[in-house]
Write an enzyme that holds these catalytic residues in place. Structure first.
Site, PDB file in Angstrom:
ATOM      1  N   GLU A  90      13.168 -44.173 -45.412  1.00 32.68           N
ATOM      2  CA  GLU A  90      13.526 -44.190 -46.834  1.00 32.68           C
ATOM      3  C   GLU A  90      13.604 -42.788 -47.459  1.00 32.68           C
ATOM      4  O   GLU A  90      12.818 -42.436 -48.337  1.00 32.68           O
ATOM      5  CB  GLU A  90      12.560 -45.103 -47.602  1.00 32.68           C
ATOM      6  CG  GLU A  90      12.638 -46.532 -47.065  1.00 32.68           C
ATOM      7  CD  GLU A  90      11.823 -47.563 -47.844  1.00 32.68           C
ATOM      8  OE1 GLU A  90      11.112 -47.182 -48.790  1.00 32.68           O
ATOM      9  OE2 GLU A  90      11.910 -48.754 -47.494  1.00 32.68           O
ATOM     10  N   GLU A 112      13.479 -53.040 -41.748  1.00 26.81           N
ATOM     11  CA  GLU A 112      12.210 -53.319 -42.437  1.00 26.81           C
ATOM     12  C   GLU A 112      12.403 -54.337 -43.543  1.00 26.81           C
ATOM     13  O   GLU A 112      13.372 -54.266 -44.307  1.00 26.81           O
ATOM     14  CB  GLU A 112      11.620 -52.040 -43.024  1.00 26.81           C
ATOM     15  CG  GLU A 112      10.162 -52.215 -43.458  1.00 26.81           C
ATOM     16  CD  GLU A 112       9.602 -51.011 -44.196  1.00 26.81           C
ATOM     17  OE1 GLU A 112       9.654 -49.898 -43.657  1.00 26.81           O
ATOM     18  OE2 GLU A 112       9.116 -51.208 -45.327  1.00 26.81           O
TER      19      GLU A 112
END
Ligand code: NAG
Ligand code: NAG
Ligand code: NAG
Ligand code: NAG
Ligand code: NAG
Ligand code: NAG
Length: 527
Positions: A262, A367
């Site tokens: 991220e 994820e």
């Protein structure tokens, strides 16, 4: 014809007796007030399901529902399809026509993450049978047959302390003190070895860095808005290579790496845990000029490099800018990793853009978890069917938009949804309760299993067309041709009542089923 069917039925029955039904163990259901059930496993009991291979002309169906069914198995024969439904039937029956000739993406796999927290809680069971059953539940042929794992490179928020490798000495450009930690040696590696032992096929492991040591970063810390200092671009590439080497030394092969978890969070400092920020341009430069050449010139030159590893909504913008900055980055990138958070507000057509402009790059979801939103005060909700549906809805959508796999987050967590050093607890498909010597399989575990167990690596998605009576809600659906030459169709019925459905395969064979209320059904058939 009748005699032929009869023989089939008998042989089907015999096959089931030998390989199927007798090795299945039903869910020890515990009803949770106001929710669905959890399945309880203890040292002497744990539910298991074997995949029954259907004979030619037969099908096997598995159903899990809000009402409490868990992989409920039914079998039957394919019928000759009757294209002339009478008016009454066509008012009621939804038809799903599968066209096994029209092929889409090839599936890579499904799985979850061996975070420090998952591995610590797994290790904490003193009874070896419980440890064994968690691994079997996920990876073996009596479990849901995961074939992928994501493992953090160093720490993440799902650790009991913030850390990275080679934190000392600082400014150590050659990483002379790169060593794995006790989290690797005592928890993650033993768990990965147990997985390797119980998995019938090679498990593909993806490594991801949350944050390198603070000295490589603009803010000199693991947490907060930051970027990589330019003088450490090569060092950060080497950091990944060293991790892969260290895991290789203990016989864990890494299949792929992502290019930082991220990166956009890290750019803005929006999270209170380990992160590293990247602008798209800098990421393009790093991959093209440092990471790509480092990996491809190493003994690990086959390692998959997965770019982005961030929310779907950021995808075309971030990836496009990266490539615009350094078109040569493309030659190193095998695939693109996306996370599922905020999918509700990001149109799946964004995925189509990527498939259109970069048709040789696969897309995989790396994820997902439930309970992560700040407004969700209860992080772990036992027995929540709604949360299973959240997974199911997203997996259907991703698969229908050509994703090759879907990875869950922590394989298991404790009753609070941790440990998490940053207090960022979430839910998990397996909740361990070491004090009471048991672990609980959540509805999300079965949601994952309806895909992971029946859609093996190498399966190809095939076309399905739904024709439904106009006043009914759509069924969610996806279908595959498996390497076993069977057709797998997965269907979700959102209605609060049962619903009849006909699944047609090709021009002349079909399965008629009554779907349970709020249920997911996986049908495997051989025509
Ligand atoms: C383990 O679970 C089984 C099935 O629910 C149950 O019959 C048994 O009593 C449990 N054992 C223990 C020690 O709790
Ligand atoms: C139509 O279907 C319903 C539900 O199965 C059944 O009760 C009814 O008898 C059928 N009507 C006719 C005319 O076939
Ligand atoms: C999970 O791990 C944490 C951290 O070590 C520990 O505090 C907790 O008690 C463990 N939970 C269980 C159920 O083992
Ligand atoms: C790092 O390694 C290179 C190549 O071995 C060497 O030339 C360089 O001096 C080293 N740098 C430091 C700071 O030790
Ligand atoms: C790496 O760490 C392990 C576990 O803490 C330790 O046993 C080993 O000696 C260390 N190796 C080096 C080279 O420091
Ligand atoms: C294991 O669980 C116990 C509680 O049952 C806890 O006190 C302990 O800290 C845990 N250990 C680890 C290593 O997580």
């Amino acid at each position: 014809m009748l005699l032929f069917n009869y023989i089939l039925l008998i042989s089907l029955f015999i096959t089931l007796c030998i390989v199927g039904i007798y090795s299945d163990i039903p869910c020890a259901a515990r009803q949770i007030t106001g929710q669905s059930v959890v399945c309880v496993c203890n040292a002497t009991y744990c539910d298991q399901t074997t995949r029954t291979t259907p004979n030619v002309g037969a099908y096997v169906a598995y159903t899990s529902s809000e009402a409490g069914a868990r992989f409920k198995k039914t079998t039957g024969l394919l019928e000759i399809s009757n294209n002339l439904l009478n008016h009454n039937e066509s008012q009621r029956i939804t038809t799903l026509a599968v066209n096994p000739q029209k092929l889409f993406q090839t599936i890579e796999g499904f799985g979850g993450a061996v975070t420090d927290s998952a591995a610590i809680n797994w290790s904490n069971f003193t009874d070896i049978r419980l440890k064994e059953d968690i691994i079997k539940s996920y990876f073996s042929s009596t479990g849901i047959e995961y074939n992928m794992v994501r493992v953090p490179i160093g720490g993440s928020d799902f650790s009991t302390r913030p850390y990275a490798y080679n934190e000392v000495p600082e400014y150590d450009v050659n990483l002379t003190n790169f060593n794995l930690t006790r989290e690797d040696y005592d928890y993650k590696i033993p768990m990965l070895k147990a997985i390797k032992k119980d998995s019938p096929i090679p498990v593909h492991v993806i490594g991801t860095t949350w944050s390198p040591p603070g000295w490589m970063k603009s803010n000199h810390a693991l947490v907060g808005a930051s970027h990589l200092l330019p003088q450490y671009y090569q060092t950060y590439a080497d950091y990944h290579l060293k991790f892969v080497q260290k895991y290789k030394e203990v016989n864990i092969n890494i299949w792929g790496i992502t290019t930082t978890n991220e990166p956009i969070n890290g750019d803005f400092g929006t999270v209170r845990f380990n992160s590293l920020g990247w602008t798209a341009k800098n990421m393009g430069r790093w991959i093209a000029d440092f990471l790509g050449p480092t990996i491809r010139n190493s003994e690990f030159n086959k390692l998959k490099i997965l770019a982005v590893d961030d929310q779907r909504i950021t995808l075309p913008y971030f990836f496009g800018l990266m490539i615009k900055e350094r078109p040569t980055a493309l030659q190193y990138i095998d695939g693109i990793a996306v996370h599922y958070y905020f999918d509700a507000v990001s149109p799946p057509e964004l995925l189509t853009l990527i498939s259109k402009y970069y048709p040789d790059k696969f897309i995989i979801s790396t994820e997902a978890c439930v309970g992560s939103n700040p407004w969700e005060s209860q992080k772990v909700i036992l027995g929540s069917w709604q949360r299973a549906y959240t997974y199911i809805h997203d997996i259907f959508q991703d698969l229908n938009y050509n994703l090759v796999g879907w990875l869950d987050w922590n394989l298991c967590l404790n009753k609070e949804g941790g440990p998490n050093w940053a207090g960022n607890m979430v839910d998990s498909p397996i909740i361990v309760d070491a004090e009471n010597g048991e672990f609980l399989k959540q509805p999300t575990y079965y949601a994952m299993g309806h895909f992971s167990k029946f859609v093996p690596r190498g399966s190809r998605r095939v076309e399905v067309t739904q024709s439904k009576p106009f006043y009914y809600r759509s069924l969610l659906h996806v279908a595959f041709l498996t390497p076993y030459k069977t057709v797998v169709v997965i269907i979700y019925n959102k209605d609060s009542s049962t619903r009849p459905v006909k699944v047609k395969v090709g021009n002349y064979q079909e399965v008629s089923l009554i779907l349970d209320a709020k249920s997911i059904t996986t049908i495997e058939l051989r025509s």
